[in-house]
Motif scaffolding. Structure first.
Motif, PDB file in Angstrom:
ATOM      1  N   ILE A   1       0.871  -1.180   0.000  1.00 48.79           N
ATOM      2  CA  ILE A   1       0.000   0.000   0.000  1.00 48.79           C
ATOM      3  C   ILE A   1       0.908   1.231   0.000  1.00 48.79           C
ATOM      4  N   ARG A   2       0.908   1.931  -1.114  1.00 48.79           N
ATOM      5  CA  ARG A   2       1.742   3.127  -1.214  1.00 48.79           C
ATOM      6  C   ARG A   2       1.289   4.181  -0.209  1.00 48.79           C
ATOM      7  N   ASP A   3       2.221   4.899   0.332  1.00 50.59           N
ATOM      8  CA  ASP A   3       1.967   6.009   1.250  1.00 50.59           C
ATOM      9  C   ASP A   3       1.402   5.592   2.603  1.00 50.59           C
ATOM     10  N   LEU A   4       1.481   4.308   2.949  1.00 50.42           N
ATOM     11  CA  LEU A   4       1.034   3.859   4.267  1.00 50.42           C
ATOM     12  C   LEU A   4       2.171   3.040   4.873  1.00 50.42           C
ATOM     13  N   PHE A   5       2.895   3.667   5.785  1.00 52.84           N
ATOM     14  CA  PHE A   5       4.098   3.035   6.310  1.00 52.84           C
ATOM     15  C   PHE A   5       4.332   3.445   7.758  1.00 52.84           C
ATOM     16  N   MET A   6       5.273   2.735   8.390  1.00 57.67           N
ATOM     17  CA  MET A   6       5.735   3.026   9.746  1.00 57.67           C
ATOM     18  C   MET A   6       7.224   3.311   9.671  1.00 57.67           C
ATOM     19  N   ILE A   7       7.747   3.896  10.736  1.00 55.53           N
ATOM     20  CA  ILE A   7       9.177   4.169  10.792  1.00 55.53           C
ATOM     21  C   ILE A   7       9.777   3.531  12.049  1.00 55.53           C
ATOM     22  N   LYS A   8      11.093   3.532  12.107  1.00 55.15           N
ATOM     23  CA  LYS A   8      11.813   2.900  13.216  1.00 55.15           C
ATOM     24  C   LYS A   8      11.263   3.360  14.565  1.00 55.15           C
ATOM     25  N   ASN A   9      11.095   2.377  15.465  1.00 55.02           N
ATOM     26  CA  ASN A   9      10.609   2.532  16.843  1.00 55.02           C
ATOM     27  C   ASN A   9       9.099   2.727  16.958  1.00 55.02           C
ATOM     28  N   ASP A  10       8.350   2.709  15.857  1.00 55.97           N
ATOM     29  CA  ASP A  10       6.891   2.706  15.964  1.00 55.97           C
ATOM     30  C   ASP A  10       6.467   1.365  16.554  1.00 55.97           C
ATOM     31  N   HIS A  11       5.435   1.365  17.387  1.00 59.34           N
ATOM     32  CA  HIS A  11       4.965   0.152  18.058  1.00 59.34           C
ATOM     33  C   HIS A  11       3.679  -0.358  17.415  1.00 59.34           C
ATOM     34  N   ILE A  12       3.562  -1.689  17.352  1.00 63.79           N
ATOM     35  CA  ILE A  12       2.404  -2.344  16.738  1.00 63.79           C
ATOM     36  C   ILE A  12       1.930  -3.490  17.624  1.00 63.79           C
ATOM     37  N   THR A  13       0.746  -3.994  17.298  1.00 60.34           N
ATOM     38  CA  THR A  13       0.229  -5.220  17.890  1.00 60.34           C
ATOM     39  C   THR A  13       0.179  -6.267  16.793  1.00 60.34           C
ATOM     40  N   ALA A  14       0.743  -7.444  17.048  1.00 64.64           N
ATOM     41  CA  ALA A  14       0.775  -8.530  16.069  1.00 64.64           C
ATOM     42  C   ALA A  14      -0.336  -9.531  16.367  1.00 64.64           C
ATOM     43  N   TYR A  15      -1.091  -9.913  15.333  1.00 64.60           N
ATOM     44  CA  TYR A  15      -2.236 -10.814  15.489  1.00 64.60           C
ATOM     45  C   TYR A  15      -2.001 -12.222  14.959  1.00 64.60           C
ATOM     46  N   SER A  16      -1.246 -12.337  13.867  1.00 65.97           N
ATOM     47  CA  SER A  16      -0.986 -13.660  13.295  1.00 65.97           C
ATOM     48  C   SER A  16       0.253 -13.591  12.419  1.00 65.97           C
ATOM     49  N   THR A  17       0.784 -14.771  12.108  1.00 68.37           N
ATOM     50  CA  THR A  17       1.922 -14.863  11.201  1.00 68.37           C
ATOM     51  C   THR A  17       1.557 -15.752  10.023  1.00 68.37           C
ATOM     52  N   TYR A  18       2.276 -15.572   8.936  1.00 75.03           N
ATOM     53  CA  TYR A  18       2.044 -16.360   7.730  1.00 75.03           C
ATOM     54  C   TYR A  18       3.374 -16.504   6.998  1.00 75.03           C
ATOM     55  N   ASP A  19       3.667 -17.710   6.556  1.00 75.06           N
ATOM     56  CA  ASP A  19       4.876 -17.988   5.797  1.00 75.06           C
ATOM     57  C   ASP A  19       4.461 -18.318   4.373  1.00 75.06           C
ATOM     58  N   ASP A  20       4.865 -17.488   3.412  1.00 70.48           N
ATOM     59  CA  ASP A  20       4.485 -17.728   2.016  1.00 70.48           C
ATOM     60  C   ASP A  20       5.482 -18.632   1.287  1.00 70.48           C
ATOM     61  N   GLY A  21       6.430 -19.197   2.041  1.00 71.85           N
ATOM     62  CA  GLY A  21       7.434 -20.074   1.444  1.00 71.85           C
ATOM     63  C   GLY A  21       8.711 -19.325   1.103  1.00 71.85           C
ATOM     64  N   GLN A  22       8.637 -17.998   1.055  1.00 73.06           N
ATOM     65  CA  GLN A  22       9.816 -17.177   0.783  1.00 73.06           C
ATOM     66  C   GLN A  22      10.080 -16.189   1.908  1.00 73.06           C
ATOM     67  N   GLU A  23       9.013 -15.770   2.557  1.00 69.68           N
ATOM     68  CA  GLU A  23       9.134 -14.728   3.569  1.00 69.68           C
ATOM     69  C   GLU A  23       8.114 -14.940   4.683  1.00 69.68           C
ATOM     70  N   GLN A  24       8.478 -14.507   5.893  1.00 70.36           N
ATOM     71  CA  GLN A  24       7.554 -14.534   7.029  1.00 70.36           C
ATOM     72  C   GLN A  24       6.830 -13.190   7.071  1.00 70.36           C
ATOM     73  N   TRP A  25       5.515 -13.225   7.230  1.00 72.30           N
ATOM     74  CA  TRP A  25       4.682 -12.030   7.301  1.00 72.30           C
ATOM     75  C   TRP A  25       3.968 -11.996   8.641  1.00 72.30           C
ATOM     76  N   VAL A  26       3.560 -10.811   9.064  1.00 76.45           N
ATOM     77  CA  VAL A  26       2.817 -10.664  10.302  1.00 76.45           C
ATOM     78  C   VAL A  26       1.631  -9.733  10.038  1.00 76.45           C
ATOM     79  N   SER A  27       0.471 -10.147  10.554  1.00 81.38           N
ATOM     80  CA  SER A  27      -0.736  -9.332  10.474  1.00 81.38           C
ATOM     81  C   SER A  27      -0.700  -8.391  11.677  1.00 81.38           C
ATOM     82  N   ILE A  28      -0.806  -7.089  11.420  1.00 81.15           N
ATOM     83  CA  ILE A  28      -0.576  -6.108  12.482  1.00 81.15           C
ATOM     84  C   ILE A  28      -1.661  -5.038  12.557  1.00 81.15           C
ATOM     85  N   MET A  29      -1.670  -4.372  13.708  1.00 74.84           N
ATOM     86  CA  MET A  29      -2.482  -3.177  13.891  1.00 74.84           C
ATOM     87  C   MET A  29      -1.564  -2.104  14.453  1.00 74.84           C
TER      88      MET A  29
END
Length: 118
Positions: A62-90
């Motif tokens: 998503i262009r123009d929607l990002f976080m920067i170093k030291n921003d805090h999030i809540t992680a809800y789930s993880t997903y491995d697409d076979g190449q990379e680990q992803w995390v569902s966040i708020m």
């Protein structure tokens, strides 16, 4: 003239095809994601911007929607697409005054502790 018409048609249809792919990727991730309970607190450790994705794929950034170093999030789930680990966040965006949800690459975060479950 035909070439210009074909280019214009492709440019108007391509974003719709891309959106459909992201919907399918998100549906697949929902079936295979691993829920995190209790939720993880995490912070951005990447030195560059960490972009939100509508689905766990580089193609769904998503262009123009990002976080920067030291921003805090809540992680809800993880997903491995076979190449990379992803995390569902708020993330709570002070700029927007609201929460933002999406996917990001797990490697861009550091675990800071657990949060209450339900």
């Amino acid at each position: 003239m035909k070439t210009l018409l074909l280019i214009a048609l492709f440019c108007s249809v391509f974003p719709l095809l891309h959106a459909e792919d992201c919907v399918k990727i998100e549906e697949k991730a929902e079936q295979k994601e691993v829920q995190i309970i209790p939720r993880w607190g995490m912070k951005v450790i990447a030195p560059t911007r960490v972009y939100f994705h509508s689905a766990p794929s580089n193609a769904c950034k998503i262009r123009d929607l990002f976080m920067i170093k030291n921003d805090h999030i809540t992680a809800y789930s993880t997903y491995d697409d076979g190449q990379e680990q992803w995390v569902s966040i708020m993330y709570f965006s002070k700029r927007l005054g609201d929460t933002v949800q999406g996917w990001a690459k797990l490697k861009d975060f550091e675990y800071t502790g657990t949060m209450s479950g339900f």
